[in-house]
Design a protein around this motif. Structure first.
Motif, short mmCIF file in Angstrom:
data_model
loop_
_atom_site.label_atom_id
_atom_site.label_comp_id
_atom_site.label_asym_id
_atom_site.label_seq_id
_atom_site.Cartn_x
_atom_site.Cartn_y
_atom_site.Cartn_z
N ALA A 1 10.47 80.88 49.20
CA ALA A 1 11.73 80.86 48.45
C ALA A 1 12.55 82.12 48.75
O ALA A 1 12.93 82.85 47.83
CB ALA A 1 11.46 80.73 46.95
N PRO A 2 12.87 82.37 50.03
CA PRO A 2 13.52 83.64 50.41
C PRO A 2 15.04 83.57 50.46
O PRO A 2 15.66 84.04 51.41
CB PRO A 2 12.94 83.89 51.81
N SER A 3 15.66 83.02 49.43
CA SER A 3 17.10 82.79 49.49
C SER A 3 17.91 84.09 49.60
O SER A 3 18.87 84.16 50.39
CB SER A 3 17.57 81.99 48.27
N MET A 4 17.56 85.12 48.84
CA MET A 4 18.31 86.37 48.92
C MET A 4 18.05 87.09 50.24
O MET A 4 18.98 87.63 50.85
CB MET A 4 17.95 87.30 47.75
N LYS A 5 16.82 87.09 50.69
CA LYS A 5 16.49 87.76 51.95
C LYS A 5 17.29 87.15 53.11
O LYS A 5 17.89 87.86 53.90
CB LYS A 5 14.99 87.65 52.24
N MET B 1 26.01 83.96 51.80
CA MET B 1 25.12 83.32 50.85
C MET B 1 24.53 82.05 51.46
O MET B 1 25.25 81.21 51.98
CB MET B 1 25.85 83.01 49.54
N ILE B 2 23.21 81.95 51.38
CA ILE B 2 22.48 80.83 51.96
C ILE B 2 21.87 79.98 50.85
O ILE B 2 21.34 80.50 49.87
CB ILE B 2 21.34 81.34 52.88
N THR B 3 21.93 78.66 51.01
CA THR B 3 21.24 77.74 50.11
C THR B 3 20.07 77.12 50.87
O THR B 3 20.26 76.50 51.92
CB THR B 3 22.18 76.63 49.61
N LEU B 4 18.88 77.32 50.35
CA LEU B 4 17.69 76.76 50.99
C LEU B 4 17.62 75.26 50.74
O LEU B 4 18.06 74.77 49.70
CB LEU B 4 16.43 77.44 50.44
N ASP B 5 17.02 74.54 51.67
CA ASP B 5 16.84 73.09 51.49
C ASP B 5 15.86 72.79 50.36
O ASP B 5 16.02 71.82 49.62
CB ASP B 5 16.35 72.45 52.79
N SER B 6 14.82 73.63 50.27
CA SER B 6 13.80 73.41 49.24
C SER B 6 13.08 74.72 48.96
O SER B 6 13.11 75.65 49.78
CB SER B 6 12.79 72.34 49.69
N VAL B 7 12.46 74.79 47.80
CA VAL B 7 11.62 75.93 47.44
C VAL B 7 10.34 75.39 46.81
O VAL B 7 10.38 74.43 46.04
CB VAL B 7 12.31 76.90 46.46
N SER B 8 9.21 75.98 47.16
CA SER B 8 7.94 75.55 46.61
C SER B 8 7.00 76.73 46.57
O SER B 8 6.53 77.20 47.60
CB SER B 8 7.33 74.43 47.46
#
Length: 399
Positions: A201-205, A213-220
């Motif tokens: 879940a490295p959205s800020m990195k 700003m990046i939006t990840l497809d998924s986080v788990s």
């Protein structure tokens, strides 16, 4: 947001939040101290920002009630503040939120709605509900008052440890590190502020690395409190300005940190809270010659997940191993394998003897076992002995 707002938050929160201790964690590393926000009133730092935000609402806004979205800790912070101020509250949580956090939130008297599988799902539903009802939406991280409340942790760290030169902070949406970094860099600019995220879940990195700003497809991740797909625009800007570096830790490293905190420090940490300690434990941050404070941001872990997390931690630290090997299917051969393993002073926790698994030769059977060991070196000793006696053991790295 600047230091004056954080100092105002400190005054407002003086009789509400605990000034949590900073513990020298010599059993983990001589240069490590832990800011124990798991001992905060609601079990996590979120009470600070939530209470300060609600305290700044007008009487008219308070009369409308509030709505929030959260995976758990922000929910409890908002719910507690609602109870103390007599404000009607509705909290939207993902269906996957730990039961312990759901029930704890309800215990403060707010309405809880379960929607979606992720924080982002719950957030979208809550924003829509806010438009329908006209209640005030309380952002979990992307709000200057919320960030200011969290920033009081930075003030407390420098008050008690003015010689601290490195602070490690978990990052989900970025509210916690934004407030802490603003406070610390305003008072001690040469103090490093390092963020840590779960590898999954490295959205800020990623956002900081790509300068957008990046939006990840998924986080788990087992660190459910920081499982955020998109950072806030305000927090992203604050991290760009104040944060020196963002590192990541694996699921196994998080689990190992939870285990070590339980065993050595007698501290209960949830996955998100343990990430800062994991970063210190596994060489993600330069520790030598530094005075490092890891912010243990919360301790609201779901006991139903704790046993699995402990198993992950035991495997990561070499305290447990899963072995598979083939043996000739004749009387006495299984006993011989067991005797070899026992000669290494290893405890066999469980064993499975399978004679019909696909891919096994007709005169062989597959033996799988879980063993209790002392270290990775101890596991290697077992593997070497089995190989010397004609077996080809396979070590299962993950469960």
């Amino acid at each position: 947001m600047d230091i004056t707002r954080i100092e105002d938050a400190k005054v407002v929160l003086n009789d509400i939040t605990s000034k949590t201790p900073i513990v020298h964690a010599t059993k983990i590393h001589d240069n490590l101290w832990i800011k124990a926000e798991n001992l905060q009133g609601t079990g996590a730092f979120k009470l600070r920002g939530a209470y300060y935000k609600l305290s700044k609402l007008s009487e008219e806004e308070k009369a409308k009630g509030v709505i929030a979205a959260s995976a758990g800790n922000h929910a409890q912070g908002v719910a507690y503040a609602c109870m103390k101020m007599g404000i009607k509250g509705t909290i939207v949580m993902p269906k996957t939120a730990p039961l312990s956090k759901i029930e704890a939130t309800r215990s403060y008297g707010v309405d809880v709605e379960l929607q979606g599988d992720t924080f982002n799902d719950a957030y979208a539903y809550a924003k829509n509900l806010q438009e329908i009802t006209g209640a005030v939406f309380i952002e979990p991280f992307n709000d200057e008052d919320v960030m200011a409340g969290q920033g009081t942790i930075g003030l407390e760290i420098l008050e008690r440890m003015p010689d601290a030169d490195t602070v490690i902070v978990p990052i989900g949406g970025g509210g916690l590190i934004s407030g802490i970094a603003c406070a610390i860099k305003s008072l001690k600019p040469d103090c490093r502020v390092i963020g840590v995220q779960a590898e999954n879940a490295p959205s800020m990195k990623k956002s900081l690395e790509e300068n957008k700003m990046i939006t990840l497809d998924s986080v788990s991740t087992i660190a459910d409190g920081i499982a955020v797909k998109t950072p806030g625009d305000l927090t992203y800007a604050m991290c760009q300005k104040y944060v020196d570096e963002v590192v990541t830790v694996s699921e196994e490293e998080i689990a190992a940190a939870i285990l070590v905190l339980l065993e050595k420090m007698k501290m209960v940490a949830e996955g998100a809270g343990a990430t800062s300690v994991a970063a210190a434990m596994f060489g993600k941050v330069d520790m030598e010659g530094h005075k490092v404070v890891s912010v243990l941001s919360g301790g609201n872990i779901d006991v139903n997940l704790l046993s699995k997390i402990i198993d992950l931690g035991l495997i990561k630290t070499g305290r447990k191993a899963i072995l598979n090997l083939n043996v000739i299917d004749k009387p006495g051969n299984l006993s011989r394998v067991i005797d070899l393993i026992a000669s290494c002073n290893v405890n066999i926790i469980s064993i499975e003897h399978n004679r019909s698994q696909p891919g096994i030769l007709a005169n062989q059977c597959r033996v799988g076992m879980v063993i209790e060991t002392n270290s990775h070196e101890h596991i290697q000793e077992v593997l070497n002995l089995l190989e010397e006696n004609g077996y080809q053991p396979h070590l299962v790295e993950k469960i």
